[in-house]
Design a protein around this motif. Structure first.
Motif, PDB file in Angstrom:
ATOM      1  N   ALA A   1       0.867  -1.173   0.000  1.00 48.84           N
ATOM      2  CA  ALA A   1       0.000   0.000   0.000  1.00 48.84           C
ATOM      3  C   ALA A   1       0.906   1.226   0.000  1.00 48.84           C
ATOM      4  O   ALA A   1       1.695   1.401   0.938  1.00 48.84           O
ATOM      5  N   VAL A   2       0.811   2.025  -1.040  1.00 47.88           N
ATOM      6  CA  VAL A   2       1.661   3.206  -1.152  1.00 47.88           C
ATOM      7  C   VAL A   2       0.951   4.384  -0.494  1.00 47.88           C
ATOM      8  O   VAL A   2      -0.135   4.792  -0.934  1.00 47.88           O
ATOM      9  N   LEU A   3       1.550   4.939   0.565  1.00 45.83           N
ATOM     10  CA  LEU A   3       0.971   6.021   1.341  1.00 45.83           C
ATOM     11  C   LEU A   3       1.840   7.259   1.231  1.00 45.83           C
ATOM     12  O   LEU A   3       3.064   7.157   1.115  1.00 45.83           O
ATOM     13  N   THR A   4       1.210   8.419   1.325  1.00 42.79           N
ATOM     14  CA  THR A   4       1.982   9.653   1.390  1.00 42.79           C
ATOM     15  C   THR A   4       2.645   9.771   2.759  1.00 42.79           C
ATOM     16  O   THR A   4       2.277   9.083   3.707  1.00 42.79           O
ATOM     17  N   ASP A   5       3.625  10.658   2.845  1.00 43.17           N
ATOM     18  CA  ASP A   5       4.294  10.894   4.127  1.00 43.17           C
ATOM     19  C   ASP A   5       3.294  11.272   5.208  1.00 43.17           C
ATOM     20  O   ASP A   5       3.381  10.800   6.346  1.00 43.17           O
TER      21      ASP A   5
END
Length: 338
Positions: free
Chosen positions: A315-319
């Motif tokens: 799952a690619v999450l923002t900072d």
């Protein structure tokens, strides 16, 4: 952005304000300092030491604005109702009166006092401040609990219950209770609602009719609200129905609001949510997801854009989202697409 977290001692003033704002019929938030403090204490203790299985635990959450720090709503899960104090409902059933010799066959609806939900886990105390009732905030507040249920299923019953607030007016008058008050009680609805909220339920066993009530003997106004929800509660009911919750004839003993239920394993979000590893980066072509970390005591949940890398099960999450969820690269999150 709203972030779900366990309630803390510092949230007491806000919780008390919510109790005032929620109005009559919201039994789980009584305007009583001692009882509200007890709820916070109970939840803090429940989160402090993860139990081995289902017990009399209360998992109380708040929705906090990530920018202002203001708490905008609450929701909770009671792991097992009715163990220390009776948990009453009416069950809507039928009685048949027939005489073949006279050619008469009548079916009448009845309401029978019941403790059938004893030990069942309950979704409760869902309240969102009016100024926050926009966008996906209500959906987050209601459905974040399903990610917690999915992550920690061993702590809950196989049946999940939710009592829906029944019909009452702005002054707290319930048509259903008005009939009961006239025939069996001498207390108005706000009074019995408050006594129930603070745990003084002895009067129910003392004064409630012990035998089934024939629905056709009720007033027209009382009959018309059986199984109906308060206007403010209809959005919450619709979201539960989306998840698979159904009404099976149980209603509240005071306002006749419906109690809906679902098998934990069959709740849509529980069934379709999944765990993925975290990768912090740019969410290119991301989609809106309900997402939580997998921590118990430090549970966090929110709604955000997430890009899924199926090949790497990531799952690619923002900072920002990773920071709010308190996760880093390689940690695990649970999520479901909205």
């Amino acid at each position: 952005m709203l972030v779900i977290r366990p309630i803390e001692q510092k949230d007491f003033p806000t919780l008390k304000q919510f109790a005032i704002e929620s109005g009559h019929g919201f039994t789980s938030l009584p305007v009583n300092d001692e009882l509200l403090q007890n709820k916070i204490d109970h939840s803090v203790a429940s989160f402090a030491s993860r139990p081995a299985g289902k017990g009399e635990c209360l998992y109380f959450f708040v929705a906090e604005d990530s920018e202002s720090g203001e708490v905008m709503g609450t929701c909770a899960i009671d792991a097992a109702v009715g163990l220390s104090a009776p948990f009453y409902n009416y069950l809507l059933g039928k009685q048949v009166h027939s005489s073949p010799r006279l050619g008469i066959y009548n079916v009448v609806d009845t309401l029978t006092l019941s403790n059938d939900y004893t030990g069942v886990s309950e979704l409760c105390t869902l309240f969102l401040r009016e100024s926050a009732r926009k966008g996906l905030n209500g959906r987050l507040l209601s459905k974040c609990r399903f990610l917690f249920l999915a992550e920690f299923t061993e702590l809950f019953d196989h049946r999940i219950l939710a009592e829906m607030r029944g019909v009452s007016d702005a002054k707290g008058n319930s048509p259903f209770w008005s009939w009961l008050q006239e025939h069996f009680f001498s207390m108005d609805f706000p009074t019995v609602d408050y006594l129930t909220g603070i745990g003084q339920k002895g009067f129910i066993a003392d004064l409630m009719p012990k035998f089934p009530i024939y629905v056709n003997l009720l007033s027209k106004e009382a009959k018309s609200v059986i199984g109906k929800t308060h206007d403010n509660t209809r959005p919450a009911l619709r979201m539960l129905e989306e998840e698979g919750f159904t009404w099976r004839g149980y209603v509240d003993i005071f306002d006749a609001g419906p109690s809906v239920e679902c098998e934990l394993s069959q709740i849509r979000t529980v069934r379709t949510s999944r765990q993925l590893k975290v990768h912090v980066g740019k969410t290119i072509q991301g989609k809106t997801h309900l997402i939580s970390n997998t921590e118990f005591a430090h549970f966090r949940a929110l709604i955000a854009e997430v890009a899924i890398n199926e090949d790497k099960a990531q799952a690619v999450l923002t900072d920002e989202v990773a920071r709010l969820l308190k996760v880093e690269d390689g940690d695990t999150v649970r999520l479901v697409e909205i």
